[in-house]
Every structure is written in structure tokens, then in C-alpha cells.
Design a protein around this motif. Sequence first.
Motif, short mmCIF file in Angstrom:
data_model
loop_
_atom_site.label_atom_id
_atom_site.label_comp_id
_atom_site.label_asym_id
_atom_site.label_seq_id
_atom_site.Cartn_x
_atom_site.Cartn_y
_atom_site.Cartn_z
N PRO A 84 0.82 -1.22 0.00
CA PRO A 84 0.00 0.00 0.00
C PRO A 84 0.85 1.27 0.00
N PHE A 85 0.41 2.27 -0.76
CA PHE A 85 1.11 3.55 -0.92
C PHE A 85 2.43 3.38 -1.66
N ASP A 86 2.53 2.31 -2.45
CA ASP A 86 3.74 2.04 -3.25
C ASP A 86 5.00 1.96 -2.40
N THR A 87 4.89 1.29 -1.27
CA THR A 87 6.04 1.10 -0.39
C THR A 87 6.56 -0.33 -0.51
N TYR A 88 7.75 -0.57 0.00
CA TYR A 88 8.30 -1.91 0.04
C TYR A 88 8.88 -2.16 1.43
N LEU A 89 8.84 -3.40 1.86
CA LEU A 89 9.25 -3.78 3.20
C LEU A 89 10.67 -4.34 3.19
N PHE A 90 11.47 -3.99 4.18
CA PHE A 90 12.85 -4.47 4.24
C PHE A 90 13.31 -4.63 5.69
N VAL A 91 14.36 -5.41 5.88
CA VAL A 91 15.08 -5.48 7.15
C VAL A 91 16.56 -5.25 6.86
N THR A 92 17.26 -4.67 7.83
CA THR A 92 18.70 -4.47 7.69
C THR A 92 19.39 -4.92 8.97
N TYR A 93 20.67 -5.19 8.84
CA TYR A 93 21.48 -5.52 10.02
C TYR A 93 22.87 -4.95 9.80
N SER A 94 23.34 -4.18 10.77
CA SER A 94 24.70 -3.62 10.73
C SER A 94 25.41 -3.94 12.03
N GLN A 95 26.67 -4.26 11.92
CA GLN A 95 27.49 -4.59 13.10
C GLN A 95 28.82 -3.86 12.98
N LYS A 96 29.10 -3.00 13.95
CA LYS A 96 30.32 -2.21 13.95
C LYS A 96 31.17 -2.62 15.15
N ALA A 97 32.43 -2.93 14.89
CA ALA A 97 33.31 -3.44 15.95
C ALA A 97 34.56 -2.58 16.08
N PHE A 98 35.01 -2.40 17.33
CA PHE A 98 36.25 -1.70 17.63
C PHE A 98 37.21 -2.75 18.20
N TRP A 99 38.31 -2.94 17.49
CA TRP A 99 39.19 -4.07 17.74
C TRP A 99 40.59 -3.57 18.10
N ASP A 100 41.06 -3.93 19.29
CA ASP A 100 42.40 -3.54 19.73
C ASP A 100 43.44 -4.50 19.17
N VAL A 101 43.69 -4.37 17.89
CA VAL A 101 44.58 -5.33 17.20
C VAL A 101 46.05 -5.12 17.55
N TYR A 102 46.38 -4.01 18.21
CA TYR A 102 47.78 -3.76 18.53
C TYR A 102 48.13 -4.19 19.95
N LYS A 103 47.15 -4.74 20.67
CA LYS A 103 47.42 -5.32 21.98
C LYS A 103 47.81 -6.78 21.82
N GLU A 104 48.41 -7.33 22.83
CA GLU A 104 48.99 -8.67 22.74
C GLU A 104 47.96 -9.74 22.43
N SER A 105 46.80 -9.70 23.03
CA SER A 105 45.79 -10.76 22.82
C SER A 105 44.72 -10.38 21.81
N TYR A 106 44.89 -9.24 21.12
CA TYR A 106 43.94 -8.77 20.10
C TYR A 106 42.49 -8.75 20.61
N PRO A 107 42.20 -8.13 21.73
CA PRO A 107 40.83 -8.15 22.25
C PRO A 107 39.91 -7.20 21.49
N PHE A 108 38.62 -7.52 21.49
CA PHE A 108 37.62 -6.61 20.97
C PHE A 108 37.21 -5.65 22.08
N ARG A 109 37.35 -4.37 21.82
CA ARG A 109 36.97 -3.37 22.82
C ARG A 109 35.46 -3.26 22.93
N GLU A 110 34.78 -3.28 21.77
CA GLU A 110 33.33 -3.13 21.79
C GLU A 110 32.75 -3.54 20.43
#
Length: 282
Positions: A84-110
Amino acid sequence: MLLRRVLRSISIPLIVLLFVPIVHAQGITRQAFKDSVQNLPYFSIHKDNYFISGTPTNTSINSNTANAKYQISFKQMITRSALPFDTYLFVTYSQKAFWDVYKESYPFREINFNPTIGVGKAIFDKNDRLKGVGSVYFEHESNGRDSIFSRSWNRLSLEYTTEFGDRLRARGKVWLPFSYKEGNSDILDYRGLGELQLSYEVKPDKLYIEVLLRKGLTWDTKGAFRPRIYFNPFRRNIANQYLMMEWYVGQAESLMDYKPFTSMVRIGYVIKSNELSLLKGK
């Protein structure tokens, strides 16, 4: 009061937009758009997919301050048939990561998670030429953690993208937030209630400049300024692959540490989104 806060939040992006010449590109016809939609894949890239790494410009450079950031984002069309009203339905997914790759154990910060569901609609002018694409959607964003480390918020977002001339694209977005008080009650002071993104095509399929502007709800300088430069080093445009340099200046780059001021320059690889290429008739 809420209206005053909304206008304050998006005042800078609107002022910038006023200086853009209002000359729209010659869009494709309504029928050509409908035919093109039927040929679009159901599954596609949504936002840019990238892996970039860099260092701060406002503090010392070491393994604690340098990091990598990557984003994965996709879109699934639920239906290509007009609703209706010439619309279309969608879903999206985005994932953004902050990665401490210069630390010894390569931990993910967030890691920040951002699923959405919404409807989109093509906007045509009086000559039945495509003028822009609008979307209304519900989105959730969180860092997937609990207790005192939990950060999340929900919002109903309205987005509109259009072309000015042959090379400049503008995307405006405003949102109505809800269910965000616990853990980050003042996040709107840093994220605001809207943002503006301008993208200029310096050389087609070769060089782009993009700027994102966001203003928090306070009268001070809280917000974000994020310029990007995309460069395609290949002789041909292979699968929308580019090198990208990004400078993020401001607050709220991530959910966990949304209050501190950040100034990070990162460089890396990106698969650039082309989901709105129909605005150029492509």
C-alpha cells in the motif's frame, strides 16, 4: 520543548543544506524504476562494509589508543512487490566493531549491533521522474552487554536521500528515541536527534568525498564531524571496492564510550554501498 530540542539538534545540518544548489539530477521514470526494482537482488549491501585501522590525533599513540574498526552491513528486501502507498518492506542488520589489534591478545573493545525493520518509498516529481527515496523504520542499537556495561537505545527513524545535480547526494535523517534511559540517559546530548550526510562524486567510480554531520542537544560543541575519502586504485571499478580514509572528530563513535571526545584517523579497505544507485538511473 521537544520541538525546540529537535530544531537545535539538526540546525547545523540544515544550514549546510541551504548552501547546496537545489538542482536535481534527471531521474529515471516511474515505470523504469518499477522495472528496475524487479531486477534488484533481495539480499544486498546496506551501509559500507569496511575494515580500517588508525591512530588518534589528540593524544599519544600506543597500543591502547590505536585500533581497528570494521563494519558489516546488509539489507534484505522482504518483498519487491509494491505494498500500500507504493512502499516496500525491508530489514537491515549492521554490526560495527572496535578491535584492539595492537594489543597482545587482540581483544575486541566493543561491538555495536544495529538491526532495523522498515518501509521504503520512492518519491517522484510532477514529471514522474525519480526525485528521492524515503524510509521509515524502527531500529535498535546496543552493545550486547549487561549490567553497568549495557548501552542501548531504540528509535523510530525517518530518512530521505536525494541527488543535487549530477555529483552531489544528500541524506537527511531524524529520529524519535524511546527506551534509552537506563545506562545512557544523556545519550541524546551527544547523538542528537538527526544527522546529515553529503557525498560528492569527484570522479565517477574513482574518487568520492563524504561528510557526516551530527549535533548533540546541548548548546556546546558535542556532536560529530566525519569526513571520508574513497579512492578506487583499480583500473576498473571491481565490485565497488575502494580504499578509504576516515577522520572521526567528536563524541559517540561507539556506545560504550559515547561521552569522551575522539579524534581518530583510520585508513583501510571498503566495499562501498550502491543501494541507491537508481537515483542516478543506474
